[in-house]
Write an enzyme that holds these catalytic residues in place. Structure first.
Site, PDB file in Angstrom:
ATOM      1  N   LYS A  41       0.849  -1.207   0.000  1.00  0.00           N
ATOM      2  CA  LYS A  41       0.000   0.000   0.000  1.00  0.00           C
ATOM      3  C   LYS A  41       0.877   1.247   0.000  1.00  0.00           C
ATOM      4  CE  LYS A  41      -1.728   1.573   4.021  1.00  0.00           C
ATOM      5  NZ  LYS A  41      -1.431   2.964   4.339  1.00  0.00           N
ATOM      6  N   ASN A  42       1.878   1.264   0.862  1.00  0.00           N
ATOM      7  CA  ASN A  42       2.655   2.491   1.045  1.00  0.00           C
ATOM      8  C   ASN A  42       3.705   2.734  -0.036  1.00  0.00           C
ATOM      9  OD1 ASN A  42       1.081   3.011   3.215  1.00  0.00           O
ATOM     10  ND2 ASN A  42       2.601   2.450   4.758  1.00  0.00           N
TER      11      ASN A  42
ATOM     12  N   CYS B 101      -5.145  12.411  12.696  1.00  0.00           N
ATOM     13  CA  CYS B 101      -5.819  11.104  12.630  1.00  0.00           C
ATOM     14  C   CYS B 101      -5.667  10.487  14.016  1.00  0.00           C
ATOM     15  CB  CYS B 101      -5.240  10.249  11.521  1.00  0.00           C
ATOM     16  SG  CYS B 101      -3.766   9.357  11.973  1.00  0.00           S
TER      17      CYS B 101
ATOM     18  N   ARG C  51       0.039  14.413  13.092  1.00  0.00           N
ATOM     19  CA  ARG C  51       0.540  14.180  11.730  1.00  0.00           C
ATOM     20  C   ARG C  51       0.612  15.459  10.902  1.00  0.00           C
ATOM     21  NH1 ARG C  51      -1.522   8.562   9.557  1.00  0.00           N
ATOM     22  NH2 ARG C  51       0.478   8.629   8.476  1.00  0.00           N
TER      23      ARG C  51
ATOM     24  N   ASP D 288       4.562   0.510  12.127  1.00  0.00           N
ATOM     25  CA  ASP D 288       3.353  -0.153  11.601  1.00  0.00           C
ATOM     26  C   ASP D 288       3.268  -1.614  12.035  1.00  0.00           C
ATOM     27  OD1 ASP D 288       3.365   1.615   8.397  1.00  0.00           O
ATOM     28  OD2 ASP D 288       2.829   2.220  10.427  1.00  0.00           O
TER      29      ASP D 288
ATOM     30  N   ARG E 133      -8.714  -0.598   4.556  1.00  0.00           N
ATOM     31  CA  ARG E 133      -7.866   0.448   3.959  1.00  0.00           C
ATOM     32  C   ARG E 133      -6.497  -0.119   3.589  1.00  0.00           C
ATOM     33  NH1 ARG E 133      -6.646   5.151   7.364  1.00  0.00           N
ATOM     34  NH2 ARG E 133      -5.406   5.460   5.500  1.00  0.00           N
TER      35      ARG E 133
HETATM   36  C1  EPZ Z   1       4.105   6.995   6.472  1.00  0.00           C
HETATM   37  O1  EPZ Z   1       3.279   7.990   7.051  1.00  0.00           O
HETATM   38  C2  EPZ Z   1       3.223   5.770   6.317  1.00  0.00           C
HETATM   39  N1  EPZ Z   1       2.114   6.085   5.408  1.00  0.00           N
HETATM   40  C3  EPZ Z   1       2.687   5.337   7.682  1.00  0.00           C
HETATM   41  O2  EPZ Z   1       1.931   4.152   7.499  1.00  0.00           O
HETATM   42  C4  EPZ Z   1       3.879   5.027   8.578  1.00  0.00           C
HETATM   43  O3  EPZ Z   1       3.407   4.672   9.864  1.00  0.00           O
HETATM   44  C5  EPZ Z   1       4.783   6.257   8.668  1.00  0.00           C
HETATM   45  O4  EPZ Z   1       5.198   6.668   7.349  1.00  0.00           O
HETATM   46  C6  EPZ Z   1       6.034   6.007   9.489  1.00  0.00           C
HETATM   47  O5  EPZ Z   1       6.750   4.944   8.940  1.00  0.00           O
HETATM   48  C7  EPZ Z   1       2.350   6.106   4.063  1.00  0.00           C
HETATM   49  O6  EPZ Z   1       3.457   5.885   3.608  1.00  0.00           O
HETATM   50  C8  EPZ Z   1       1.174   6.406   3.192  1.00  0.00           C
HETATM   51  P1  EPZ Z   1       5.947  10.412   8.680  1.00  0.00           P
HETATM   52  P2  EPZ Z   1       3.806   9.519   7.112  1.00  0.00           P
HETATM   53  O7  EPZ Z   1       5.760  11.683   7.933  1.00  0.00           O
HETATM   54  O8  EPZ Z   1       4.688   9.803   5.981  1.00  0.00           O
HETATM   55  C9  EPZ Z   1       6.111  13.703  12.025  1.00  0.00           C
HETATM   56  C10 EPZ Z   1       0.086   2.744   7.757  1.00  0.00           C
HETATM   57  O9  EPZ Z   1      -0.367   2.183   8.755  1.00  0.00           O
HETATM   58  N2  EPZ Z   1       6.036  14.695  10.937  1.00  0.00           N
HETATM   59  O10 EPZ Z   1       7.172   9.595   8.419  1.00  0.00           O
HETATM   60  O11 EPZ Z   1       2.618  10.383   7.329  1.00  0.00           O
HETATM   61  C11 EPZ Z   1       4.824  12.898  12.188  1.00  0.00           C
HETATM   62  O12 EPZ Z   1       3.896  13.585  12.999  1.00  0.00           O
HETATM   63  C12 EPZ Z   1       0.535   4.188   7.835  1.00  0.00           C
HETATM   64  O13 EPZ Z   1       0.262   2.201   6.638  1.00  0.00           O
HETATM   65  C13 EPZ Z   1       6.135  16.051  11.231  1.00  0.00           C
HETATM   66  O14 EPZ Z   1       6.269  16.429  12.384  1.00  0.00           O
HETATM   67  O15 EPZ Z   1       4.681   9.478   8.441  1.00  0.00           O
HETATM   68  C14 EPZ Z   1       5.306  11.619  12.824  1.00  0.00           C
HETATM   69  O16 EPZ Z   1       5.400  11.837  14.221  1.00  0.00           O
HETATM   70  C15 EPZ Z   1       0.254   4.767   9.213  1.00  0.00           C
HETATM   71  N3  EPZ Z   1       6.068  16.937  10.211  1.00  0.00           N
HETATM   72  C16 EPZ Z   1       6.720  11.443  12.255  1.00  0.00           C
HETATM   73  O17 EPZ Z   1       7.086  12.710  11.700  1.00  0.00           O
HETATM   74  C17 EPZ Z   1       5.912  16.558   8.905  1.00  0.00           C
HETATM   75  O18 EPZ Z   1       5.877  17.427   8.015  1.00  0.00           O
HETATM   76  C18 EPZ Z   1       6.813  10.414  11.143  1.00  0.00           C
HETATM   77  O19 EPZ Z   1       5.797  10.734  10.223  1.00  0.00           O
HETATM   78  C19 EPZ Z   1       5.814  15.181   8.621  1.00  0.00           C
HETATM   79  C20 EPZ Z   1       5.885  14.266   9.654  1.00  0.00           C
END
Ligand code: EPZ
Length: 417
Positions: A22-23, A116, A121, A304, A396
């Site tokens: 998915k990702n 969420c 996020r 995850d 999802r």
């Molecule tokens: C991706 O989400 C994945 N989703 C998530 O999978 C996964 O849990 C996550 O990466 C971490 O590995 C997809 O790829 C579609 P991040 P993403 O930006 O990119 C903070 C699932 O279950 N952050 O790496 O949204 C954020 O709040 C989903 O398949 C900021 O502060 O995660 C978090 O604490 C859930 N500012 C941390 O970084 C930003 O601009 C990591 O988030 C962006 C992120």
């Protein structure tokens, strides 16, 4: 709304095929916006999130054809630069259209994804990076309004190695003028898969898989035909299921290299793991050792997989500490697991799990994608019947999960009350 009913106690036996990731599929399908012409993607999983992104892409003007796991996308007709709230709210990865729209149309109006259940996020790092590349960005009425005279290569340092942030900026940089360097970039396999796709489209990306990625902008990209990589989290979920039910399962079409940290920890619990090419045979043992984990950016233990691993620890011998360092609210599954008899104490971002002899079946409610998977796993091993409601969360990110478990011998079915 559908529910899933599980009768626990049956060991899983047999073979299961892992679907496409998915990702990886989400950003790669979105990358089709960067070019005109027909892109062909195979091994695309049949998931609600994939349906959502296809709807969004067609709303923007892309032509889309789906034939089973093959998706064809032609964004030659890309003409709309707005991603509306009612689509983005359903699937926060929609924010990934921001970079490609700016690169291709020089403007974008994308709804802010909002928080969420697992955390706030924010997307501040996405926006900061795009600003560095010459986009002017305003937040108005719940939307990101971005325009540019033309993106320019820039040096970007990410405070956090954000996965979709890295992906958004990487896609934007492929058509920027000059070289962009992204430091402290995410190196998840899904980021590498996107970079491979972009390079096959004619982009010039180096260093992906490391923490500094260099992207030399080009004037245009051409369409691509490619196969989506396997879903490492689905594979890991089935490994935990085999461990929990003391089963013997062969997991096919997976990429074990993408799950090194999780396999390492599962082996420490006593799980038998035999790797052979792109298949893994997992053999559960009667006793399950307690093991501590801390979720970290790749190649660390994946967040995850945290909820799924917690279920295993809830029936292990002894005490384990689970630290969640990626999201601030990713223990929502704990309260439902405790209703099934798990002995868990949460303090801040750490959960202390004391193994119990067994869990007991109960009616429980899913709250997010991976939490819903963990409740199904708990039902597979609990004594008695577990009914999981709000399984739309599950749909999802998991393709026909209950069917795959049933084929492995689980007493599980989906009902539409
Ligand atoms: C991706 O989400 C994945 N989703 C998530 O999978 C996964 O849990 C996550 O990466 C971490 O590995 C997809 O790829 C579609 P991040 P993403 O930006 O990119 C903070 C699932 O279950 N952050 O790496 O949204 C954020 O709040 C989903 O398949 C900021 O502060 O995660 C978090 O604490 C859930 N500012 C941390 O970084 C930003 O601009 C990591 O988030 C962006 C992120």
């Amino acid at each position: 709304m559908d529910k899933i009913i599980v009768e626990g106690g049956r060991p899983l036996k047999g073979e299961v095929k892992i679907a496409g990731s998915k990702n990886a599929a989400l950003p790669i399908l979105i990358s089709s916006l960067l070019t005109a012409g027909m892109n062909v993607y195979t091994n695309v999983p049949d998931l609600k999130d994939i349906q959502s992104i296809k709807l969004l892409l067609s709303t923007l003007g892309a032509g889309i054809e789906t034939d089973g796991g093959t998706v064809r996308i032609n964004a030659g007709g890309l003409c709309i630069h707005e991603a509306p709230y009612d689509l983005v709210r359903k699937m926060r990865a929609s924010i990934l259209v921001l970079g490609p729209l700016l690169a291709r149309l020089k403007k974008a109006r994308v709804s802010l994804p909002g928080g969420c259940s697992i955390g706030a996020r924010p997307i501040n790092l996405h926006l900061k990076g795009l600003s560095r590349m010459g986009a002017s960005i305003e937040l108005k009425h719940g939307y990101v309004e971005a325009t540019t005279d033309g993106l320019k290569g820039s040096e970007i340092y990410l405070d956090i190695p954000t996965v979709t942030g890295t992906e958004n900026l990487m896609m934007a940089a492929t058509l920027a003028e000059g070289v962009t360097k992204i430091r402290n970039a995410a190196c998840e396999p899904e980021v590498v898969a996107l970079a491979d796709a972009l390079n096959q489209m004619g982009a010039r990306i180096q260093g992906v898989g490391g923490t500094t990625i260099a992207i030399e902008g080009v004037s245009s990209l051409h369409p691509v035909s490619l196969r989506i990589i396997p879903d490492r989290i689905e594979a890991g979920t089935f490994m935990v299921a085999a461990a929990l039910t003391r089963g013997d399962v062969k997991i096919l079409n997976c990429e074990p290299d993408h799950l090194e940290a999780a396999i390492h920890k599962l082996r420490l619990t006593g799980l038998g793991v035999k790797i052979k090419g792109n298949s893994v045979r997992v053999q559960g043992q009667n006793s399950i050792a307690s093991v501590d984990i801390k979720t970290l950016p790749y190649p660390g233990f994946p967040t995850d997989m945290q909820a799924q691993f917690m279920v295993l620890m809830s029936v292990a011998d002894g005490l384990s500490m689970i630290s969640e360092t990626i999201f601030e609210n990713r223990f929502i599954h704990v309260s439902e697991l405790k209703r099934m008899g798990a002995d868990i104490i949460v303090s801040g971002n750490t959960a202390m799990v004391k193994g119990v002899p067994n869990l007991s079946g109960a009616p429980v409610m899913a709250t997010d994608l991976r939490a819903s998977a963990s409740l199904i796993l708990a039902g597979l091993v609990a004594h008695g019947q577990t009914t999981v409601s709000r399984v739309y969360h599950l749909d999802r990110g998991y393709e026909m999960m209950e069917k795959k478990f049933a084929q492995l011998g689980a007493a599980i079915k989906r009902v539409d009350p």
